[in-house]
Design a protein around this motif. Structure first.
Motif, PDB file in Angstrom:
ATOM      1  N   ALA A 181       0.840  -1.200   0.000  1.00  0.00           N
ATOM      2  CA  ALA A 181       0.000   0.000   0.000  1.00  0.00           C
ATOM      3  C   ALA A 181       0.876   1.251   0.000  1.00  0.00           C
ATOM      4  O   ALA A 181       0.603   2.223  -0.707  1.00  0.00           O
ATOM      5  N   GLU A 182       1.940   1.241   0.796  1.00  0.00           N
ATOM      6  CA  GLU A 182       2.883   2.361   0.817  1.00  0.00           C
ATOM      7  C   GLU A 182       3.589   2.514  -0.527  1.00  0.00           C
ATOM      8  O   GLU A 182       3.809   3.633  -1.008  1.00  0.00           O
ATOM      9  N   LEU A 183       3.934   1.373  -1.147  1.00  0.00           N
ATOM     10  CA  LEU A 183       4.603   1.407  -2.448  1.00  0.00           C
ATOM     11  C   LEU A 183       3.699   2.043  -3.496  1.00  0.00           C
ATOM     12  O   LEU A 183       4.126   2.918  -4.259  1.00  0.00           O
ATOM     13  N   ARG A 184       2.455   1.599  -3.537  1.00  0.00           N
ATOM     14  CA  ARG A 184       1.512   2.152  -4.511  1.00  0.00           C
ATOM     15  C   ARG A 184       1.290   3.642  -4.263  1.00  0.00           C
ATOM     16  O   ARG A 184       1.285   4.440  -5.201  1.00  0.00           O
ATOM     17  N   ARG A 185       1.118   4.002  -3.009  1.00  0.00           N
ATOM     18  CA  ARG A 185       0.889   5.408  -2.667  1.00  0.00           C
ATOM     19  C   ARG A 185       2.092   6.276  -3.068  1.00  0.00           C
ATOM     20  O   ARG A 185       1.938   7.435  -3.474  1.00  0.00           O
ATOM     21  N   SER A 186       3.296   5.725  -2.989  1.00  0.00           N
ATOM     22  CA  SER A 186       4.483   6.519  -3.287  1.00  0.00           C
ATOM     23  C   SER A 186       4.596   6.861  -4.769  1.00  0.00           C
ATOM     24  O   SER A 186       5.236   7.856  -5.128  1.00  0.00           O
ATOM     25  N   TYR A 187       3.969   6.058  -5.641  1.00  0.00           N
ATOM     26  CA  TYR A 187       4.064   6.312  -7.084  1.00  0.00           C
ATOM     27  C   TYR A 187       2.790   6.914  -7.672  1.00  0.00           C
ATOM     28  O   TYR A 187       2.854   7.863  -8.452  1.00  0.00           O
ATOM     29  N   ASP A 188       1.620   6.371  -7.354  1.00  0.00           N
ATOM     30  CA  ASP A 188       0.368   6.897  -7.904  1.00  0.00           C
ATOM     31  C   ASP A 188       0.037   8.221  -7.232  1.00  0.00           C
ATOM     32  O   ASP A 188      -0.551   8.260  -6.148  1.00  0.00           O
ATOM     33  N   ARG A 189       0.388   9.327  -7.873  1.00  0.00           N
ATOM     34  CA  ARG A 189       0.230  10.631  -7.234  1.00  0.00           C
ATOM     35  C   ARG A 189      -0.940  11.448  -7.789  1.00  0.00           C
ATOM     36  O   ARG A 189      -1.544  12.224  -7.069  1.00  0.00           O
ATOM     37  N   VAL A 190      -1.208  11.341  -9.067  1.00  0.00           N
ATOM     38  CA  VAL A 190      -2.343  12.044  -9.663  1.00  0.00           C
ATOM     39  C   VAL A 190      -3.085  11.085 -10.584  1.00  0.00           C
ATOM     40  O   VAL A 190      -2.503  10.185 -11.181  1.00  0.00           O
ATOM     41  N   VAL A 218      -7.977   0.131   7.952  1.00  0.00           N
ATOM     42  CA  VAL A 218      -7.423  -1.200   8.190  1.00  0.00           C
ATOM     43  C   VAL A 218      -5.893  -1.165   8.171  1.00  0.00           C
ATOM     44  O   VAL A 218      -5.231  -1.717   9.058  1.00  0.00           O
ATOM     45  N   LEU A 219      -5.319  -0.490   7.170  1.00  0.00           N
ATOM     46  CA  LEU A 219      -3.870  -0.516   6.965  1.00  0.00           C
ATOM     47  C   LEU A 219      -3.136   0.663   7.603  1.00  0.00           C
ATOM     48  O   LEU A 219      -1.913   0.626   7.741  1.00  0.00           O
ATOM     49  N   GLY A 220      -3.870   1.731   7.921  1.00  0.00           N
ATOM     50  CA  GLY A 220      -3.221   2.915   8.438  1.00  0.00           C
ATOM     51  C   GLY A 220      -2.680   3.823   7.360  1.00  0.00           C
ATOM     52  O   GLY A 220      -2.040   4.836   7.665  1.00  0.00           O
ATOM     53  N   ILE A 221      -2.905   3.497   6.101  1.00  0.00           N
ATOM     54  CA  ILE A 221      -2.485   4.319   4.975  1.00  0.00           C
ATOM     55  C   ILE A 221      -3.504   4.160   3.855  1.00  0.00           C
ATOM     56  O   ILE A 221      -4.087   3.082   3.671  1.00  0.00           O
ATOM     57  N   ASN A 222      -3.750   5.232   3.138  1.00  0.00           N
ATOM     58  CA  ASN A 222      -4.682   5.226   2.015  1.00  0.00           C
ATOM     59  C   ASN A 222      -3.886   5.049   0.722  1.00  0.00           C
ATOM     60  O   ASN A 222      -3.267   5.997   0.249  1.00  0.00           O
ATOM     61  N   PRO A 223      -3.885   3.854   0.136  1.00  0.00           N
ATOM     62  CA  PRO A 223      -3.079   3.631  -1.074  1.00  0.00           C
ATOM     63  C   PRO A 223      -3.673   4.269  -2.322  1.00  0.00           C
ATOM     64  O   PRO A 223      -2.996   4.349  -3.357  1.00  0.00           O
ATOM     65  N   TYR A 224      -4.921   4.711  -2.273  1.00  0.00           N
ATOM     66  CA  TYR A 224      -5.600   5.241  -3.448  1.00  0.00           C
ATOM     67  C   TYR A 224      -5.575   6.770  -3.510  1.00  0.00           C
ATOM     68  O   TYR A 224      -6.018   7.356  -4.502  1.00  0.00           O
ATOM     69  N   ARG A 225      -5.111   7.422  -2.489  1.00  0.00           N
ATOM     70  CA  ARG A 225      -5.164   8.881  -2.428  1.00  0.00           C
ATOM     71  C   ARG A 225      -4.371   9.509  -3.585  1.00  0.00           C
ATOM     72  O   ARG A 225      -3.181   9.229  -3.758  1.00  0.00           O
ATOM     73  N   GLN A 226      -5.045  10.373  -4.362  1.00  0.00           N
ATOM     74  CA  GLN A 226      -4.405  10.989  -5.524  1.00  0.00           C
ATOM     75  C   GLN A 226      -5.009  12.349  -5.810  1.00  0.00           C
ATOM     76  O   GLN A 226      -6.142  12.635  -5.414  1.00  0.00           O
ATOM     77  N   GLY A 227      -4.238  13.180  -6.510  1.00  0.00           N
ATOM     78  CA  GLY A 227      -4.750  14.424  -7.044  1.00  0.00           C
ATOM     79  C   GLY A 227      -5.415  14.196  -8.387  1.00  0.00           C
ATOM     80  O   GLY A 227      -5.592  13.058  -8.837  1.00  0.00           O
ATOM     81  N   ILE A 228      -5.766  15.290  -9.048  1.00  0.00           N
ATOM     82  CA  ILE A 228      -6.532  15.230 -10.297  1.00  0.00           C
ATOM     83  C   ILE A 228      -5.799  15.969 -11.412  1.00  0.00           C
ATOM     84  O   ILE A 228      -5.307  17.081 -11.214  1.00  0.00           O
ATOM     85  N   ILE A 229      -5.744  15.339 -12.580  1.00  0.00           N
ATOM     86  CA  ILE A 229      -5.398  16.024 -13.824  1.00  0.00           C
ATOM     87  C   ILE A 229      -6.324  15.497 -14.922  1.00  0.00           C
ATOM     88  O   ILE A 229      -7.116  14.572 -14.697  1.00  0.00           O
TER      89      ILE A 229
END
Length: 758
Positions: A309-318, A428-439
């Motif tokens: 989840a942390e890995l995905r969050r670190s790359y999927d930014r927008v 559940v995980l303590g981190i939101n792996p889907y959080r992203q901005g918009i373009i």
């Protein structure tokens, strides 16, 4: 609280609307003298509380992409970048000659930034092989002509994300071709050469395009630095074994692992990824949670881990919320269990949809698909299954497990539901792996970034979209040697909607102190971004725990804000913990119409705020607050000739709104959307420009007689009946061009504590 909210909204909107219309909306210029806090930037002084709105395209395919090469081989990387700067680019014509320019187009205004995102799969292979490294003219290699004809003849497979046996064979033969290194080196060199710090930004990028088992799992990778800080290889979703093992369960994890290893091994390398075409992923991009674990499938199909989840969050930014293959914000009929109340604007450019005015449509479709093509949205007349018209997935999962309907879709293919689902995962995980901005961006396959106009829209697919029949649709038979105009001798005759389901595409927006690679990439990374459906609308948002100052609209208009990290957040940011005595956050949104280029722009109609949160039981929910501020004048549809009366609608809107249903112990997000007054969709403009009258359709075969001059324009009509009884009514589809501001987030300390306990 409600009385205060109404007073604040009305005061701000009246102050703006009273100004009426202006030919070119003006934003206050910063003072001449540099105020305290000014720092020296790469391009000059950077003033505190000042950012500029920059517009670009981060989804661009040139002749180095394997599909674009066979659609429009004219525009390579340099031509594409030069087009973004304002120079002309060529378009081909005909059905099988993508190599000869017939017409030329230019943007009415240059872009501010661009990233070329050619497919990593066979990057540059066909241009290098078919032209023998530049020694053969394009279109003269007979083997490549066979390949090109096959790809163009099976375009439906590309649209649906499937792969034909012939394409699998070609992919297998070229999977380990070394041509991608040569092409990637050329593209990186051109990208650096065309970079003009402070006036035009180029960024290195490519697209990872997994289409296995018909599930689109596409991401653009964008790098921050120059070529020397970028890996010398791209990562492809295709390998030598893809023809026999087409599982996709680990595709995103392989990409993230590759970026960790390759970018991590290059000094100074920084990368982010942009998910796109989630609306075409058949429920694969963002998968539902398992009841037992409360988590979706992750690596190897087992429950998502915190580490991944942390890995995905670190790359999927927008997140690319709109491009020419349709909108991915929300969709009528796909509310699922997420929507609380009603939503009035989820009918925007639904390329793949579940509504067509049929008896088995989801109930919410009836509000939009009324059976009147002169007023219904365009998607209500799309009947090509399963390319555009499909069904809700009953199951969704990796390796083609979504179904049972072919090419199905789910509520989690759309942004607002995805973001709410992420709140649940954090519990559940303590981190939101889907959080992203918009373009938003174009996804052009013409090498023409930013070509997203509705009027005289040239298409994004080269020879696949150069004629009215390609744009609007055409009758087709199973066998190519049959006559589609003869219903009696046409096996499984069907009207194919062709490109009519596609939109014109959008633009990416960032709020940046300077127009440089570092500043633009950093804005993307932190989510201080917005997307537009094409017009260069500006939108900016902040949230605070106390009411903003009286000049907040002017501050936002200058790219500033009234908050600090301790008191609030701007779009893309986190609200700090709720102070004692605070009730609910104050959300302020400012928007301004496109100042206009070669064509006059249209004024604004309204601002909406969309909220995602968790209910008392922890289930993700979404609520849309439509028209939190709107024009005070009646809003009319375009005239029959597609002209629009701008009237006295405002060129700017600004509102401060306090959440009426905030719970401090629950996570939440808020994003804003502003909408123009209605205008004609590109397909309607094309039909109106030719004066098409669908009453002239032949009852015998549903085509226009030659003497009408409208052959190829049958897609202008909503057709009913069969051979001998065909009749047509004109489709007059309109749209409300719009812009979306990235969310502001609130992470409850109570939710964080609950996740730690789990």
């Amino acid at each position: 609280m409600k009385a205060a909210m109404r007073h604040t909204m009305c005061g701000l909107v009246l102050a703006l609307a009273a100004c009426g219309r202006s030919e070119a909306p003006q934003v206050a210029e910063p003072p001449v003298e540099n105020p305290p806090g000014t720092i020296q930037g790469e391009c000059g002084p950077i003033l505190p509380g000042r950012k500029q709105a920059l517009y670009g395209d981060l989804h661009v395919h040139t002749s180095f992409s394997f599909d674009t090469y066979f659609f429009n081989s004219i525009n390579g990387p340099r031509e594409a970048i030069r087009f973004a700067k304002g120079e002309p680019a060529g378009y081909p014509a005909g059905d099988d000659d993508p190599d000869t320019p017939v017409t030329y187009e230019t943007l009415d205004r240059p872009l501010d930034f661009v990233a070329l995102t050619d497919h990593a799969e066979f990057l540059g292979a066909f241009e290098l092989i078919c032209e023998a490294g530049g020694t053969l003219p394009p279109g003269t290699n007979p083997v490549c002509n066979i390949i090109g004809n096959n790809i163009r003849g099976n375009i439906r497979a590309f649209v649906e994300g499937t792969t034909t046996p012939f394409q699998i064979l070609i992919q297998t033969l070229l999977a380990e071709s070394p041509t991608d290194r040569t092409a990637w080196a050329q593209e990186r060199a051109i990208t650096d050469e065309e970079y003009q710090p402070c006036s035009f930004t180029t960024m290195h990028g490519y697209e990872f395009s997994s289409n296995k088992r018909g599930q689109m799992l596409h991401r653009n990778i964008i790098f921050r630095g120059p070529a020397g800080e970028v890996p010398d290889t791209v990562f492809s979703s295709v390998s030598l074994t893809s023809g026999i093992d087409d599982r996709n369960v680990n595709d995103e994890w392989m990409l993230f692992d590759h970026l960790q290893a390759e970018c991590g091994g290059v000094p100074g390398c920084k990368a982010l990824t942009i998910p796109h075409s989630a609306n075409l992923s058949d429920g694969r991009f963002f998968m539902p949670r398992d009841f037992a674990t409360g988590l979706p499938p992750g690596r190897d199909g087992v429950a998502l881990t915190r580490g991944d989840a942390e890995l995905r969050r670190s790359y999927d930014r927008v997140f690319e919320i709109y491009q020419h293959k349709g909108g991915s914000e929300c969709a009528v009929g796909l509310e699922g269990n997420y929507l609380s109340g009603e939503e009035g604007s989820c009918d925007f450019e639904l390329a793949k949809n579940v509504c067509a005015g049929l008896p088995d449509d989801p109930p919410s479709c009836a509000r939009y698909c009324t059976g009147d093509p002169s007023r219904d949205p365009s998607f209500c007349s799309l009947r090509q299954e399963p390319t555009y018209l499909t069904r809700v997935c009953e199951t969704a999962g990796p390796n083609g497990a979504s179904g049972p309907a072919a090419n199905c879709t789910t509520p989690l293919d759309y942004f607002r539901n995805i973001m709410a689902e992420g709140l649940s995962l954090r519990s559940v995980l303590g981190i939101n792996p889907y959080r992203q901005g918009i373009i938003a961006s174009s996804d052009t396959h013409n090498g023409t970034p930013g070509m997203v106009r509705e009027k005289m829209y040239p298409g994004h697919g080269g020879v696949l979209e150069d004629e009215p029949k390609d744009h609007l649709g055409v009758w087709a038979c199973d066998n190519n040697n049959e006559d589609p105009n003869d219903p009696e001798n046409c096996t499984n005759r069907v009207f194919t909607d062709r490109a009519r389901g596609f939109g014109s595409g959008g633009l990416a927006g960032v709020w940046s102190a300077e127009n440089t690679r570092g500043q633009v990439w950093d804005a993307l990374h932190r989510g201080e971004t917005f997307g537009t459906s094409g017009p260069r609308i500006r939108i900016r948002m902040q949230a605070s725990w106390t009411p903003p100052p009286a000049d907040i609209c002017a501050r936002l208009a200058q790219g500033g804000e009234s908050v600090t990290a301790a008191t609030g957040a701007v779009m893309g940011g986190d609200l700090p913990p709720k102070p004692q005595g605070a009730t609910a956050p104050w959300i302020t949104v400012w928007a301004m119409q496109d100042p206009g280029g070669s064509e006059p722009s249209l004024p604004l109609q309204a601002i909406d705020i969309v909220k995602g949160t968790l209910d008392a039981g922890g289930a993700p929910k979404v609520q849309a607050y439509d028209n939190v501020v709107k024009t005070t004048h009646p809003v009319d549809r375009p005239a029959p000739d597609c002209s629009v009366h701008a009237g006295r609608h405002p060129d700017q809107l600004c509102v401060t709104w306090q959440d009426p249903d905030f719970h401090g112990e629950r996570d939440a997000y808020w994003y804003a959307r502003t909408r123009e007054i209605p205008s004609c969709r590109w397909s309607t403009q094309l039909c109106v420009s030719r004066g098409v009258d669908c009453a002239a359709l032949s009852a015998a075969n549903g085509t226009f007689p030659a003497e009408t001059g409208w052959q190829g324009y049958e897609g202008c009509c909503r057709m009913e009946g069969g051979p001998g009884t065909f009749r047509g009514r004109n489709i007059f589809a309109t749209l409300e061009e719009r812009a979306w501001a990235s969310p502001v987030w609130y992470e409850s300390p109570a939710a964080t504590l609950r996740a730690r306990v789990k």
